[in-house]
Design a protein around this motif. Structure first.
Motif, mmCIF file in Angstrom:
data_model
loop_
_atom_site.group_PDB
_atom_site.id
_atom_site.type_symbol
_atom_site.label_atom_id
_atom_site.label_comp_id
_atom_site.label_asym_id
_atom_site.label_seq_id
_atom_site.Cartn_x
_atom_site.Cartn_y
_atom_site.Cartn_z
ATOM 1 N N ALA A 85 11.176 3.720 -5.869
ATOM 2 C CA ALA A 85 10.666 4.906 -4.585
ATOM 3 C C ALA A 85 10.125 4.070 -3.845
ATOM 4 N N VAL A 86 10.887 4.153 -2.410
ATOM 5 C CA VAL A 86 9.484 3.064 -1.641
ATOM 6 C C VAL A 86 8.210 4.293 -1.045
ATOM 7 N N ILE A 87 7.807 3.567 -1.668
ATOM 8 C CA ILE A 87 6.573 3.727 -0.246
ATOM 9 C C ILE A 87 5.428 3.153 0.393
ATOM 10 N N PHE A 88 6.012 2.173 0.826
ATOM 11 C CA PHE A 88 5.476 1.842 2.110
ATOM 12 C C PHE A 88 6.937 0.712 2.562
ATOM 13 N N PRO A 89 7.136 1.213 4.457
ATOM 14 C CA PRO A 89 8.179 0.231 4.589
ATOM 15 C C PRO A 89 8.253 -0.838 4.467
ATOM 16 N N ALA A 116 -2.325 -1.609 -4.920
ATOM 17 C CA ALA A 116 -1.501 -1.912 -3.567
ATOM 18 C C ALA A 116 -1.555 -0.730 -3.174
ATOM 19 N N GLU A 146 0.540 9.819 -10.253
ATOM 20 C CA GLU A 146 0.927 9.046 -10.981
ATOM 21 C C GLU A 146 -0.179 8.385 -12.238
ATOM 22 N N ALA A 191 5.518 10.141 -0.924
ATOM 23 C CA ALA A 191 5.809 9.277 -2.284
ATOM 24 C C ALA A 191 3.822 8.711 -2.944
ATOM 25 N N LYS A 251 1.696 -5.632 -3.376
ATOM 26 C CA LYS A 251 2.158 -5.698 -4.766
ATOM 27 C C LYS A 251 2.343 -6.968 -5.044
ATOM 28 N N GLN A 292 2.265 10.900 -4.588
ATOM 29 C CA GLN A 292 2.252 11.398 -5.857
ATOM 30 C C GLN A 292 2.233 10.247 -6.208
ATOM 31 N N ARG A 293 2.875 9.149 -6.066
ATOM 32 C CA ARG A 293 2.491 7.376 -6.918
ATOM 33 C C ARG A 293 0.590 7.586 -7.883
ATOM 34 N N ARG A 324 2.270 4.890 9.115
ATOM 35 C CA ARG A 324 2.018 3.013 8.185
ATOM 36 C C ARG A 324 3.229 3.318 6.744
ATOM 37 N N PHE A 325 3.220 4.304 5.811
ATOM 38 C CA PHE A 325 3.498 4.615 5.147
ATOM 39 C C PHE A 325 5.071 4.962 5.505
ATOM 40 N N ALA A 326 6.022 4.297 4.190
ATOM 41 C CA ALA A 326 7.341 5.239 4.979
ATOM 42 C C ALA A 326 7.320 6.532 4.630
ATOM 43 N N PHE A 327 7.235 7.095 3.042
ATOM 44 C CA PHE A 327 6.905 8.857 2.591
ATOM 45 C C PHE A 327 4.992 8.309 2.306
ATOM 46 N N MET A 335 7.621 8.947 -11.152
ATOM 47 C CA MET A 335 8.563 8.448 -9.297
ATOM 48 C C MET A 335 9.471 7.725 -9.974
ATOM 49 N N SER A 336 10.650 6.766 -9.934
ATOM 50 C CA SER A 336 11.397 5.874 -9.731
ATOM 51 C C SER A 336 10.096 4.945 -9.540
ATOM 52 N N ASP A 337 10.582 3.644 -10.199
ATOM 53 C CA ASP A 337 9.572 2.174 -9.154
ATOM 54 C C ASP A 337 10.264 1.554 -8.408
#
Lengths: 244, 215, 505
Positions: free
Chosen positions: B32-36, C285, C89, C82, B163, C85-86, C76-79, B28-30
């Protein structure tokens, strides 16, 4: 638009629950399909495959592919059998000469509700079924074929049908093929939880796209003498009201 | 090396096994949004501390901070307190009105009977309402032994997310300069009985953060 | 068992005699029967739990509250996908370069003053830790939760050398007092209600006035265990993750018992599977929130501890010695399999157990291993062999597990692959092999299939008309025991088609 459909009748439907297949023919013809039935078909091979007997399953799969090789559309009133052909044949027949044909056949194999909604583009099939119905999402259809809405869209298009939601409608009913007899106690326990959830809805009928789930749930409902009865989606869709 | 036999055996087995090629899809791209993204760290930190059942007080100066700490201490049963031996805390404790005995972290481990501990922090994390402490913040026991742990921090220590906090910790070599660090997001708790949340298990039942504006 | 003034966990602590502690959570029926195979015991235990409606209700309540918390946690996660998947990985990178990251980890831990011991087998791991205990005259050990220590039967090994072992995770402590194994990898005592726990504590702690209030019960456990934390010479933990670049272990807890077990005693031993590796500190994180969400629905666990070595000069406190025991015990054998390697990505969150309908009906103890549920059914047959292969068959392959796994392990398909491999290795009964040979013969021959089907219906109809449904003569007896009989159609579909439906299209 008229489509040529080759009916794929699961082996246990052929032998034990033929009405499901009869109703499938009714529905397909009503929406304008030409329906044919290739008599040389037997079984897709899933029972052997699921038990790990892939060497025994392979010839069944190759036979299936040879029977349906030239069919335009292959339609089945069973999510699990469709899954076997579309999702698992490429793995099972990886080393077989029939692999290319199997891939081809798989792409043209559909479960009934996905065929009606996605290929024929219809959600109303002229059905009338004035009863309360609750829907059980069979596992293969849901998680292997990713069918979440199609059966519900068709149910909503049935005249007079009142759809009621079931708690944990997507929890497995406990059939699982040979699991139902190999681990009968667990299977029945899961079936009774499903029957409890059905009873809470007060529905007269519970429906699904997999006749195997329904066979098992009917067994549990029947044993408990519960009010609800099972009915396959095809049978609901085949029902008509009195002609005008 | 004492255990070279099994060590070599295990490494050999691993290397043999890894000879098998497995498909690795592109990552996935760096971006990429995981958390808002955390828009307003201060507001988010307050919100999360509340949800974590932490006691957060904002103060404007050292005087107010000292007063707040004194207030918390006075609410606790009699007993000694254990404080991180840092110049700032030495100074602060001179102005905190308390009759309690103070044991400093330079004197040794906290005693089991301590009623409260006071420490600084390495960072505060808005995303999860966390306090990031290290062994340099008075050791390990300071944040877990006593029923009440008080953290003194400043708003400049607040970072938006995990992060950032962990990235910074890596760059600073935190785990190479400290034997221990801990991301703390509330007081100790358990839900092992009927999944009912009970505050205060083996660690503190109270975690209080005194957050002073500035550096 | 040691005598003297150090406190004991109570009479129920697991003894070397019943080292397979998880066996004692099994049904009375299977315990009484003695010489049963694991598969037979499984069937008995599952059968007993399947009709235990008190058990079913407790589990249902627990899982319902988990479902709600998990759904809330995902928001709480945007996706969420995702995030999965992270995490997939991160674990894939770690496992695909496991040797490299293990060496980096080891180098860093040693530089911090720690020790790293590589254990090829559970015996080696236990031997190392027991030797350590003897060397340091350890009498009391406090333990925070670690499934690996259950897997290698560590408590028994330590008791053999005279240590008293205290399980300090509340759920583990409760099942230890009951002489049972943990029921679930995250919430070990979820099968008990407060009254059962109250009865247990009132008895074991000799505190007859203790109520059933969870807060009081937790306070009572705290009182008992606190003495142990401060008396113990050795603390044992697991590790949720091994961080290569930081050279530390990461432990996610809520209670504070992990903090005290690893911070107070002179010696800290962390026992871990080799596959717990992650490349970077920053990976936490994503992994910390995902693990917490999947495990309990929390945004993050209360304590995310990072421990890289013994106490350093200038630090106020901390253990004098830090040992990491890396356990292989068959894990490395999964690396070579293209299909199975990803099973090593598991972060032991418990989400697959929580969603599994089989688990919900038979409970954790029926599996007979420290790793129940879907991940256990995939992994344990591979690690322990033939005696657990039945677990891979005890599933409907519903796929719910795969849909929730936070590292996207294709769990239900691995169960299928297990079945294939065990069948091809010959681990099936002659009867079953014969059945499927007959199946194949019939299914590739349409005429034979037609005749066979007709014969089956005719003979079943005869059998049932003689009232023999459910009897020993009934081939469908397992079906008919708990379900009403399948109605036998007069004609097959193909017969109906021929007569009525064939329009010659």
């Amino acid at each position: 638009m008229s489509r040529k459909v080759a009916l794929f009748v699961p082996c246990f439907v052929d032998q034990l629950l033929p009405q499901v297949a009869v109703d499938t023919v009714t529905v397909l013809r009503r929406v304008g399909c030409e329906v044919n039935y290739f008599e040389d078909q037997t079984c897709c091979g899933q029972p052997a495959f699921n038990s790990g007997f892939w060497s025994e399953s392979r010839p069944c799969a190759e036979h299936f592919v040879s029977v349906f090789k030239d069919a335009e559309y292959i339609v089945s009133p069973s999510g699990s059998c469709t899954t076997m052909v579309r999702n698992f044949y490429p793995e099972l027949l990886k080393e077989s000469d029939a692999l290319a044909d199997a891939r081809e056949v798989g792409q043209r194999t559909f479960e009934l509700s996905e065929f009606l909604v996605k290929i024929m583009g219809v959600t109303k099939v002229g059905a009338r079924f004035p009863h309360t119905v609750t829907y059980h999402a069979s596992c293969h259809g849901l998680r292997e074929l990713h069918l979440r809405d199609e059966p519900l869209q068709l149910l909503r298009g049935v005249e007079g049908l009142k759809l009621v939601d079931m708690l944990r409608y997507d929890e497995c009913c406990g059939f699982g093929g040979t699991f139902a007899t190999k681990f009968a106690d667990i299977s029945v326990a899961m079936g009774t939880s499903k029957a409890d959830n059905i009873a809470v809805t007060g529905a007269e009928y519970v429906t699904a796209i997999d006749p195997s789930c329904l066979m098992h749930v009917q067994g549990v409902l029947g044993k408990r003498k519960d009010k609800a009865k099972t009915i396959h989606l095809a049978s609901i869709l085949a029902s008509e009201g009195k002609p005008a | 090396m004492a255990n070279s036999g099994s060590r070599d055996l295990i490494l050999q087995r691993i290397r043999e096994g890894l000879k098998t090629q497995v498909p690795v899809p592109p990552p996935m791209s760096d971006e990429a949004v995981i958390f808002p993204p955390v828009e307003d760290p201060m507001a988010r930190f307050q919100q999360e501390c509340k949800a974590n059942l932490m006691e957060l007080t904002l103060t404007n100066d050292a005087g107010a901070s000292a007063q707040q700490i004194a207030g918390i201490l006075s609410s606790l049963p009699e007993g000694e307190i254990y404080v991180q031996d840092a110049p700032f805390l030495r100074q602060l404790m001179q102005t905190v009105a308390t009759v309690r005995t103070v044991h400093w972290s330079s004197e040794g481990a906290p005693r089991e009977s301590a009623q409260a501990t006071i420490s600084l922090a390495e960072a505060l994390v808005a995303q999860t309402g966390s306090v990031f402490v290290t062994a340099a913040c008075g050791g390990r026991g300071i944040s877990v032994v006593a029923p009440c742990h008080i953290v003194f921090a400043t708003t400049s220590q607040l970072v938006p997310d995990l992060k950032t906090a962990l990235g910074s910790a890596t760059r600073k070599g935190i785990l190479h300069n400290n034997s221990f660090a801990c991301m703390i997001s509330g007081s100790s708790r358990t839900a092992d009985i009927e999944k009912i949340l009970v505050q205060g298990a083996h660690g503190p039942v109270r975690l209080a953060v005194v957050l002073q504006a500035g550096n | 068992m040691s005598t003297g003034t150090t406190p004991k966990p109570g009479q129920g602590a697991p003894t070397p005699q019943n080292a397979e502690a998880h066996d004692t959570g099994r049904s009375a029926a299977s315990n009484a029967r003695g010489n049963l195979s694991n598969a037979q015991r499984f069937l008995l235990d599952a059968a007993e739990k399947s009709v235990d409606m008190v058990h079913r209700e407790i589990i249902r309540k627990g899982m319902d509250s988990y479902d709600v918390a998990h759904a809330k946690g995902r928001t709480r996660f945007a996706f969420w996908d995702a995030a999965r998947q992270r995490c997939q990985e991160i674990k894939r990178e770690a496992v695909n370069h496991l040797d490299q990251y293990l060496l980096e980890f080891e180098k860093n831990v040693i530089a911090h003053g720690g020790h790293v011991f590589w254990a090829a087998t559970s015996e080696e791991a236990c031997q190392y830790i027991a030797d350590l205990a003897v060397k340091h005259s350890v009498k009391t050990v406090v333990k925070s939760k670690s499934m690996v220590t259950e897997e290698i039967h560590l408590a028994g090994a330590l008791e053999k050398v005279g240590c008293t072992v205290w399980e300090t995770d509340l759920g583990e402590y409760i099942v230890q007092l009951r002489n049972e194994g943990p029921y679930h990898i995250v919430t070990p005592a979820m099968h008990l209600n407060r009254k059962q726990i109250g009865d247990l504590f009132r008895d074991k702690f000799d505190e007859p006035n203790l109520s059933d209030d969870p807060q009081e019960l937790v306070a009572a456990a705290r009182r008992k265990l606190r003495k142990a934390f401060f008396a113990a010479e050795m603390g044992i933990s697991g590790a949720n993750f091994l961080v290569a670049d930081a050279g530390c272990i990461a432990i996610s807890t809520n209670e504070g018992n992990g903090r005290l077990s690893t911070g107070v005693p002179r010696i800290h031993v962390a026992v871990t599977g080799i596959e717990k590796m992650i490349p970077k500190l920053e990976d936490l994180a994503t992994l910390w929130p995902v693990l917490a969400t999947s495990g309990t629905g929390q945004p993050i666990t209360t304590y995310g501890s990072l421990i890289g070595g013994p106490r350093r000069p200038g630090e106020a406190d901390g253990p004098e010695e830090f040992h990491v025991v890396l356990v292989d015990n068959g894990r490395s054998s999964l690396l070579a399999s293209k299909e199975e390697r990803e099973v090593l990505h598991c972060i032991r969150c418990g989400a697959c157990l929580n969603i599994c309908p089989v688990f919900r009906h038979i409970g954790g103890h029926s599996y007979g291993t420290p790793y129940p549920g879907p991940i256990g059914s995939v992994l344990v047959p591979r690690l322990e062999g033939e005696k657990f292969e039945h677990l891979s068959s005890a599933s409907t392959l519903c796929g719910a597990c795969t849909s929730v796994c936070p590292v996207k392990i294709d769990l239900h398909h691995h169960l299928l692959e297990n079945r294939r491999d065990f069948t091809e290795a010959g681990h099936v009964s002659a009867g079953e092999r014969f059945q499927f040979k007959m199946f194949k013969t019939a299914m590739v021959n349409p005429s034979l299939y037609k005749v066979g089907g007709w014969f089956m219906r005719k003979s079943l109809r005869l059998l049932y008309s003689l009232g023999l449904s459910g009897s020993v003569l009934d081939p469908l007896r397992p079906w008919n025991k708990g379900r009403s009989t399948i109605p036998l159609a007069k004609q097959s579909f193909r017969a109906i088609w021929k007569k009525e439906l064939d329009h010659g299209e």
